[in-house]
Scaffold this active site. Structure first.
Site, mmCIF file in Angstrom:
data_model
loop_
_atom_site.group_PDB
_atom_site.id
_atom_site.type_symbol
_atom_site.label_atom_id
_atom_site.label_comp_id
_atom_site.label_asym_id
_atom_site.label_seq_id
_atom_site.Cartn_x
_atom_site.Cartn_y
_atom_site.Cartn_z
ATOM 1 C CE LYS A 179 -3.739 -2.542 0.504
ATOM 2 N NZ LYS A 179 -4.755 -2.689 -0.561
ATOM 3 C CG HIS A 297 -6.880 -9.581 -6.560
ATOM 4 N ND1 HIS A 297 -8.162 -9.130 -6.770
ATOM 5 C CD2 HIS A 297 -6.423 -8.918 -5.460
ATOM 6 C CE1 HIS A 297 -8.457 -8.222 -5.853
ATOM 7 N NE2 HIS A 297 -7.425 -8.083 -5.046
#
Length: 490
Positions: A179, A297
């Protein structure tokens, strides 16, 4: 009693009379049908339009997902149409609803090309979801027969071999998503990877939408990530990795990135669900041929998997992806920020991990099914989880899971390495307590185990203080039809 020739002739004449006749009369409804071991079975949740008989709606779905069109066609007589017609054979009201029905449909296995998920789905979900006879339609579950499963390779690596490579047994794996997901330079990105792995994680991960943008091209990211991985592995003596996202606009580019990831020494590559079924299968074949773990994902899945009355249940996506050959797939957390009823999530995990599925209606599993020799697929828990929930994560998800703490690692006040250490200490303390027989899921005992561990781990104490009041108590939209189980994360 056998029918006379004249009676069979009359029935055939009625069936092939020109014009439009009900699907049920055309042979797509057969309440007496004896399901074969080789049949592909599908369970649809059907919401018929007002005035449409549920049996006719089920027959319409069976017809339009197999051989039918809107009118009688004489060319049916040139095929083994009685065999190739899908048969709706059972319609049950959905519990606690007034307008929804479970329709069970059987398909002859020969209707589908071997080893092609694209072909299977072109029939099962290809056209029927826009059908006017139903106001909503959801594919809830499927049974794939042994004979058809054997035409798919299954997970490229599998849970057992992955654990052997990492030398990690009897404990969940730990990971984190880098992140912010967008905007970092390659060097800073690699630094995040190093800090997380050095602090105790097994994996770092690209997020779904980091590919090759102007702020960081893919080659730059791969190189800096591998530098961080190699340094962290050398420092800790553990096998480490980072999911390098090879998703791209063409398969030629996907293969190019995959080959480069292999060349620089990565043990794992990553793709997104939005690539499409054929691309996923192709990537899985490449991963097996080149001995790399393949992480998937589930980007985009909630556009069709979340709503209870229309779309595709994620349980079906789990089955399809295990057939395609991915090694990891995000499958829910129960306690995080994303959709996840406890029973539904357990059903997803069982679908990915068990070698044989038994009917379990509270978990949403409607069919008994063996997975032949296809390997297990590792579920990934990601999205809004932190170390203060460790007792719940271990209880709900078990050992065979990758716990991905993105913000719960990188958001730590003392830095990324401290966040990783907090997660590892919390996990190891909880597994130790569980193995010693503690009632770790107890709302008093579980948090106390973490507090005791934090007495000798400053980063864990800081994390518990920071996130102690964070929870995501929302009612799930996709819940069991056969049990009331509110999502619990306190």
């Amino acid at each position: 009693m056998s029918q006379s020739v004249s009676e069979r002739t009359r029935i055939k004449s009625d069936r092939y009379e020109s014009g439009v006749i009900p699907y049920a009369k055309m042979g797509y409804w057969d309440a007496a049908y004896a399901v074969k071991n080789t049949d592909v079975l599908a369970l649809f949740r059907i919401t018929p339009q007002p005035g449409v008989d549920p049996v006719e709606a089920a027959a319409a779905v069976a017809g339009e997902s197999s051989t039918a069109t809107w009118t009688v066609v004489w060319t049916d007589l040139l095929t083994a149409c009685d065999r190739y017609r899908a048969k709706a054979y059972r319609v049950d009201p959905v519990p606690n609803t007034t307008d929804q029905y479970f329709a069970f449909i059987a398909y002859e296995c020969d209707l589908f090309e071997e080893g092609s998920l694209a072909n299977l789905t072109a029939s099962i979900i290809g056209n029927v979801f826009g059908f006017k006879a139903v106001s909503a339609l959801r594919l809830e579950d499927m049974r794939i027969p042994h004979s058809y499963l054997k035409t798919f390779q299954g997970p490229a690596t599998g849970v057992i071999v992955e654990r052997e490579r990492l030398n990690k047994y009897g404990i969940p794996l730990l990971g984190a998503t880098v992140k912010p997901k967008l905007g970092l330079s390659g060097k800073n990105y690699g630094r995040v990877v190093y800090e997380g792995l050095k602090g105790g994680l097994d994996f770092l991960k690209d997020d779904e939408n980091i590919n090759s943008q102007p702020f960081m091209r893919w080659r730059e990211r791969f190189l800096y990530c591998m530098e961080g991985i190699n340094r962290a592995s050398a420092a800790t003596g553990e096998t480490k990795g980072s999911y390098l996202n090879i998703t791209a606009g063409t398969m030629e580019e996907v293969y190019k990135r995959a080959e480069y990831a292999k060349t620089v020494g990565s043990i794992v590559v990553m793709i997104d669900l939005v690539m499409g079924y054929t691309a996923i299968q192709s990537a899985a074949i490449w991963a097996r041929d080149n001995d790399l773990i393949l992480h998937l994902h589930r980007a985009g899945n909630s556009t069709y998997a979340r709503q209870k009355n229309h779309g595709i249940n994620f349980r079906v996506i789990c089955k399809w992806m295990r057939m395609c050959g991915v090694d990891h797939i995000h499958a829910g957390t129960v306690v995080g920020k994303l959709e996840g009823d406890p029973l539904m999530i357990k059903g997803f995990y069982d679908t990915l991990l068990l070698t044989h599925l038994n009917v379990n209606l509270p978990y949403g599993i409607f069919f008994e099914m063996t997975w032949a020799s296809l390997r297990k697929c590792m579920p990934v828990a990601s999205g809004g989880i932190h170390c203060g929930q460790m007792h719940q994560l271990v209880h709900y998800l078990g050992d065979d899971v990758v716990l991905q703490f993105g913000g719960g690692t990188i958001g730590h006040p003392d830095g990324i390495q401290a966040g990783a250490t907090a997660n590892r200490v919390a996990l190891e303390a909880m597994i130790l307590a569980r193995n010693e027989g503690a009632d770790y899921f107890n709302s008093d005992i579980g948090p106390q185990i973490l507090r005791n561990a934090a007495k000798t781990c400053g980063p864990l104490q800081t994390a518990l203080d920071l996130w102690k009041d964070i929870s995501f108590n929302y009612t799930s939209t996709d819940t069991s039809d056969f049990s009331v189980t509110p999502t619990a994360n306190v």
